[in-house]
Design a protein around this motif. Sequence first.
Motif, PDB file in Angstrom:
ATOM      1  N   VAL A 101       0.869  -1.183   0.000  1.00 30.72           N
ATOM      2  CA  VAL A 101       0.000   0.000   0.000  1.00 30.72           C
ATOM      3  C   VAL A 101       0.900   1.224   0.000  1.00 30.72           C
ATOM      4  O   VAL A 101       1.615   1.479   0.960  1.00 30.72           O
ATOM      5  N   ARG A 102       0.865   1.962  -1.088  1.00 29.34           N
ATOM      6  CA  ARG A 102       1.722   3.150  -1.202  1.00 29.34           C
ATOM      7  C   ARG A 102       1.051   4.340  -0.549  1.00 29.34           C
ATOM      8  O   ARG A 102      -0.061   4.715  -0.911  1.00 29.34           O
ATOM      9  N   THR A 103       1.741   4.893   0.430  1.00 28.79           N
ATOM     10  CA  THR A 103       1.268   6.084   1.113  1.00 28.79           C
ATOM     11  C   THR A 103       2.420   7.087   1.183  1.00 28.79           C
ATOM     12  O   THR A 103       3.564   6.743   0.888  1.00 28.79           O
ATOM     13  N   THR A 104       2.102   8.288   1.576  1.00 23.38           N
ATOM     14  CA  THR A 104       3.102   9.326   1.738  1.00 23.38           C
ATOM     15  C   THR A 104       3.016   9.862   3.160  1.00 23.38           C
ATOM     16  O   THR A 104       1.924  10.210   3.627  1.00 23.38           O
ATOM     17  N   LEU A 105       4.148   9.894   3.832  1.00 20.78           N
ATOM     18  CA  LEU A 105       4.221  10.512   5.143  1.00 20.78           C
ATOM     19  C   LEU A 105       4.337  12.020   4.933  1.00 20.78           C
ATOM     20  O   LEU A 105       5.208  12.470   4.199  1.00 20.78           O
ATOM     21  N   VAL A 106       3.445  12.771   5.547  1.00 21.02           N
ATOM     22  CA  VAL A 106       3.435  14.221   5.397  1.00 21.02           C
ATOM     23  C   VAL A 106       3.689  14.847   6.763  1.00 21.02           C
ATOM     24  O   VAL A 106       3.093  14.430   7.765  1.00 21.02           O
ATOM     25  N   ILE A 107       4.571  15.825   6.783  1.00 17.56           N
ATOM     26  CA  ILE A 107       4.855  16.561   8.012  1.00 17.56           C
ATOM     27  C   ILE A 107       4.483  18.007   7.771  1.00 17.56           C
ATOM     28  O   ILE A 107       4.893  18.614   6.776  1.00 17.56           O
ATOM     29  N   GLY A 108       3.684  18.555   8.673  1.00 18.40           N
ATOM     30  CA  GLY A 108       3.241  19.926   8.539  1.00 18.40           C
ATOM     31  C   GLY A 108       3.483  20.714   9.816  1.00 18.40           C
ATOM     32  O   GLY A 108       3.655  20.138  10.894  1.00 18.40           O
ATOM     33  N   THR A 109       3.489  22.024   9.688  1.00 20.01           N
ATOM     34  CA  THR A 109       3.675  22.907  10.838  1.00 20.01           C
ATOM     35  C   THR A 109       2.621  24.005  10.809  1.00 20.01           C
ATOM     36  O   THR A 109       2.027  24.295   9.767  1.00 20.01           O
ATOM     37  N   ARG A 110       2.432  24.626  11.969  1.00 24.48           N
ATOM     38  CA  ARG A 110       1.582  25.812  12.055  1.00 24.48           C
ATOM     39  C   ARG A 110       2.050  26.635  13.246  1.00 24.48           C
ATOM     40  O   ARG A 110       2.617  26.112  14.198  1.00 24.48           O
ATOM     41  N   VAL A 111       1.801  27.918  13.161  1.00 26.42           N
ATOM     42  CA  VAL A 111       2.152  28.828  14.248  1.00 26.42           C
ATOM     43  C   VAL A 111       0.932  28.981  15.149  1.00 26.42           C
ATOM     44  O   VAL A 111      -0.179  29.212  14.668  1.00 26.42           O
ATOM     45  N   GLN A 112       1.167  28.801  16.435  1.00 30.17           N
ATOM     46  CA  GLN A 112       0.115  28.965  17.433  1.00 30.17           C
ATOM     47  C   GLN A 112       0.550  30.051  18.411  1.00 30.17           C
ATOM     48  O   GLN A 112       1.730  30.410  18.449  1.00 30.17           O
ATOM     49  N   PRO A 113      -0.363  30.558  19.217  1.00 31.25           N
ATOM     50  CA  PRO A 113       0.015  31.608  20.166  1.00 31.25           C
ATOM     51  C   PRO A 113       1.176  31.215  21.089  1.00 31.25           C
ATOM     52  O   PRO A 113       1.989  32.048  21.452  1.00 31.25           O
TER      53      PRO A 113
END
Length: 158
Positions: A101-113
């Motif tokens: 099963v081909r999947t992609t690991l995704v890493i994301g960021t966001r700015v929080q207070p």
Amino acid sequence: MNKLARKARAARALPLPDLAVVAEAWLTLTWVEALTCAAPWVGMRALLRRAATPPLVPVGDDIVPARLLKLFAIAARNHVRPPNCLRRALSQYLLLSRRGVRTTLVIGTRVQPDGLSAHAWLERGATVINDHADVRTRYHVLERPAPAHLQAELIASR
């Protein structure tokens, strides 16, 4: 009935192949836990690139990945230490890739207070498969490490 007895009864109710997947997921979580504590991200990226292997079972639809993720959730609930999003996504990536099963690991960021926040999830094609579908709108994608089959195609095309 105590908690351990309920868990043992639930485990006995699983078909043997499903129980084997739960055990594999539990061991994979343990291995990924140790590896993420000891290896730098560069080593983890190399692992991800090598992880794709020939399928062990045919994958023709989304039922197989959904079932594997449900069995993974059983292992995670019963693990020594609850996995964080990166360890969960890495373990699920390995469990799924072993079955083609081909999947992609995704890493994301966001700015929080209170500072920067990061999150990891899996996508299959354009679909988030192990998190809420809106995770893409809540995080800015930082990295999508290319799996081995794409690395081979990139090298061959040069």
